[in-house]
Design a protein around this motif. Structure first.
Motif, short mmCIF file in Angstrom:
data_model
loop_
_atom_site.label_atom_id
_atom_site.label_comp_id
_atom_site.label_asym_id
_atom_site.label_seq_id
_atom_site.Cartn_x
_atom_site.Cartn_y
_atom_site.Cartn_z
N ILE A 1 78.49 52.53 58.72
CA ILE A 1 78.62 53.58 59.82
C ILE A 1 78.65 54.72 59.97
O ILE A 1 79.24 55.51 58.58
CB ILE A 1 80.56 52.69 59.85
CG1 ILE A 1 80.72 51.22 60.87
CG2 ILE A 1 80.26 53.71 61.70
CD1 ILE A 1 82.70 50.98 60.96
N GLN B 1 78.03 46.62 67.93
CA GLN B 1 78.78 47.36 67.12
C GLN B 1 79.90 47.25 66.64
O GLN B 1 80.56 47.54 65.78
CB GLN B 1 78.17 48.52 66.93
CG GLN B 1 76.83 49.56 66.98
CD GLN B 1 76.86 50.95 67.04
OE1 GLN B 1 77.23 51.52 66.55
NE2 GLN B 1 75.37 50.93 66.69
N THR C 1 75.40 50.31 61.09
CA THR C 1 75.97 50.10 62.14
C THR C 1 75.87 52.24 62.44
O THR C 1 76.47 53.13 62.04
CB THR C 1 77.24 50.41 62.25
OG1 THR C 1 77.32 48.69 62.47
CG2 THR C 1 77.57 51.13 63.55
#
Length: 545
Positions: free
Chosen positions: A203, A321, A352
């Motif tokens: 992420i 996400q 992500t």
């Protein structure tokens, strides 16, 4: 408050890149990012185009000035203003007192090319776009020229514009030279531990350019497919294909519509035939670049073609996400209900990139926040309070806030999936709001509320049911409603309660004929219970109509 850090205010004409540059600049400086137009829309409870249409420009400008006063009272923020904000002399003086004003410019041809459709740009309504742009630039030129710095963004990348601004700020001692963060260093990783099906979720910002490197050790074949939708293909697909080619992966790009009504058996069969045409083999990767529909449809195809192909999820919407890309739920719809045909199939990797969220339309971004609220409501009272206290930063899509928000939501979901991968126990908590939400989508033929909006209403119905049973304080229902409204999400039922009841009967979570509901004992504390009678559901639905 951020000590004595002066604000950085980005102004300039529409489509000069104020929001994109602002988000990146805020990350580099460790500042909060605020988008003035987003705050105005949140305060008014309607899009800016609707304010212009129903109340007129004067009402909009009055609200804009109030928002200027609000953001000028903060410190340590990067603020992106509207194109006409500083034409008002008072606004300009207020913003200058709070920090450094930077005007971004671009030549008219570049602006017209970037602006595209004008439906959501009321200052361009009812006129030839090119001529209107020319006139507005002429009218605003004097105000724009009063900025502390003017940067021509016509032919520069976001990073080049950011560097220009940072160099100016350092030269004038607004920030310390070299006192900026390295953007890729913001990337964070968490691992879902599921035995041989374990995988990483990466992420952060600027991750699309790293996909080729991130997949090198997964043992994939050198050829595969990229399943995406037309809009994400235009925004990100071509770049991703180049990144993969540089990493020695050749992928064929296959477009599918990002529409819930397309996520059915007919489209699935078409996708199977595309996979056969490209002669995929067992190690051929399937890259799913897009939102929920793309991820779930491509995921189910990957799960079932050749009895399973490696799946790489690259979610571009907030719902995808924080929710659908994690945990392995893939599937397609039937006319009788949503996701009635599906499987549990874990991806090999989830990448992500939170910067993709900057491209989302406002309604789609807000819809994703419903899933974030859901995660907090069922599991984490402190996270719920964090959302309540950071509405402006979330709606402005501050990259640092987005990384924290997505990371925490993913952590919570990961812990639930690890405890109950096959949804026999606590994983069902993740269906909070979805029983009514899915029924609402089906009852409106997937052409009414989008998924997030439907889930928001579903959460209110489920919590109303919890309050009716005496198991949840009414205060927590009020908090849930207030947070959803602050994020611009609906809290009332837009259709006949009887229609919802009819579709709830098809819900895939029914056990032994009993309709199961996720209820709240309070914010952060969920449980599952069966309906005692359809009458109690109808009472809750009516209360929310």
């Amino acid at each position: 408050m951020k000590g004595n850090k002066r604000n950085i205010i980005l102004t300039g004409f529409m489509a000069t890149g104020k929001s994109s540059v602002g988000r990146r600049l805020a990350v580099m400086l460790g500042y909060d990012f605020l988008d003035l137009d987003t705050l105005i829309a949140a305060e008014a409870g309607m899009p800016i185009s609707q304010i212009f249409a129903t109340q007129g420009e004067a009402a909009f400008r009055a609200l804009e000035s109030r928002m200027v006063d609000r953001v000028a009272g903060r410190q340590g923020c990067v603020v992106a203003t509207g194109g006409g904000t500083i034409v008002n002399q008072r606004n300009l003086e207020t913003l200058k007192r709070s920090g450094v004003v930077v005007t971004l410019t671009a030549d008219p041809d570049t602006l017209v090319a970037r602006i595209g459709p004008t439906d959501d740009r009321p200052m361009l309504w009812g006129a030839d776009t090119r001529e209107r742009v020319r006139l507005l630039l002429e009218q605003r030129a004097q105000a724009y020229a009063r900025a502390d710095l003017i940067v021509d963004a016509s032919a520069q990348t976001i990073d080049q514009v950011v560097k220009h601004i940072l160099d100016f700020l350092a030269l004038h001692h607004v920030v310390a030279k070299g006192a900026t963060a390295n953007l890729p260093a913001m990337a964070e990783s968490l691992r879902l531990v599921l035995g041989p099906r374990s995988y990483e979720v990466i992420i952060g910002p600027s991750l699309l350019g790293e996909v080729g490197t991130l997949i090198q050790d997964l043992g994939l074949a050198g050829t595969g497919i990229l399943v995406t939708n037309p809009l994400d293909n235009q925004r990100f697909g071509q770049r991703l294909v180049r990144v993969l080619e540089e990493a020695k992966f050749a992928v064929a790009c296959i477009e599918i519509p990002e529409q819930e009504e397309e996520k059915g058996l007919e489209r699935l069969g078409w996708l199977y035939r595309q996979m056969a045409t490209h002669r995929l083999e067992r190690r051929s990767p399937v890259f799913a670049l897009g939102g929920v529909v793309t991820g779930e449809l491509a995921g189910f195809a990957a799960a079932t073609y050749l009895r399973g192909l490696p799946l790489i999820q690259i979610p571009t919407s907030l719902i995808a996400q924080v929710d659908s890309s994690i945990g392995g739920k893939v599937g397609v719809n039937l006319p009788e209900g949503k996701n009635l045909v599906g499987a549990f199939y874990q991806p090999r990797l989830v990448v992500t990139d939170v910067e993709t969220l900057a491209a989302l339309e406002e309604r789609e971004f807000r819809a994703g926040l419903a899933e974030v609220v859901k995660i907090a409501a069922i599991r984490d009272r402190e996270f719920f309070a964090y959302l309540e206290g950071n509405v402006e930063e979330v709606l402005s899509r501050d990259l640092r806030v987005l990384v924290r928000l997505v990371r925490r939501a993913c952590e919570i979901k990961a812990s639930i999936v690890e405890a109950d991968e096959w949804e026999t126990d606590v994983r069902s908590f993740l269906n909070f709001g979805h029983t009514v939400g899915h029924a609402l989508e089906a009852a409106t033929l997937y052409r009414g509320p989008n998924h997030g909006e439907a889930v928001a209403v579903g959460m209110v119905v489920a919590t109303t049911l919890s309050v009716q049973r005496g198991m949840c304080p009414g205060e927590d229902l009020s908090r849930l409603k207030a947070l959803l409204q602050a994020f611009g999400l609906p809290i009332t039922l837009p259709t006949d309660p009887a229609e919802i009841t009819r579709f709830v009967r098809y819900d895939k979570k029914i056990q032994s004929g009993q309709i199961r509901f996720v209820l709240l004992r309070g914010v952060g504390d969920a449980t599952v219970a069966s309906l005692e009678t359809l009458g109690e559901l109808e009472t809750a639905l009516t209360a929310c109509a």
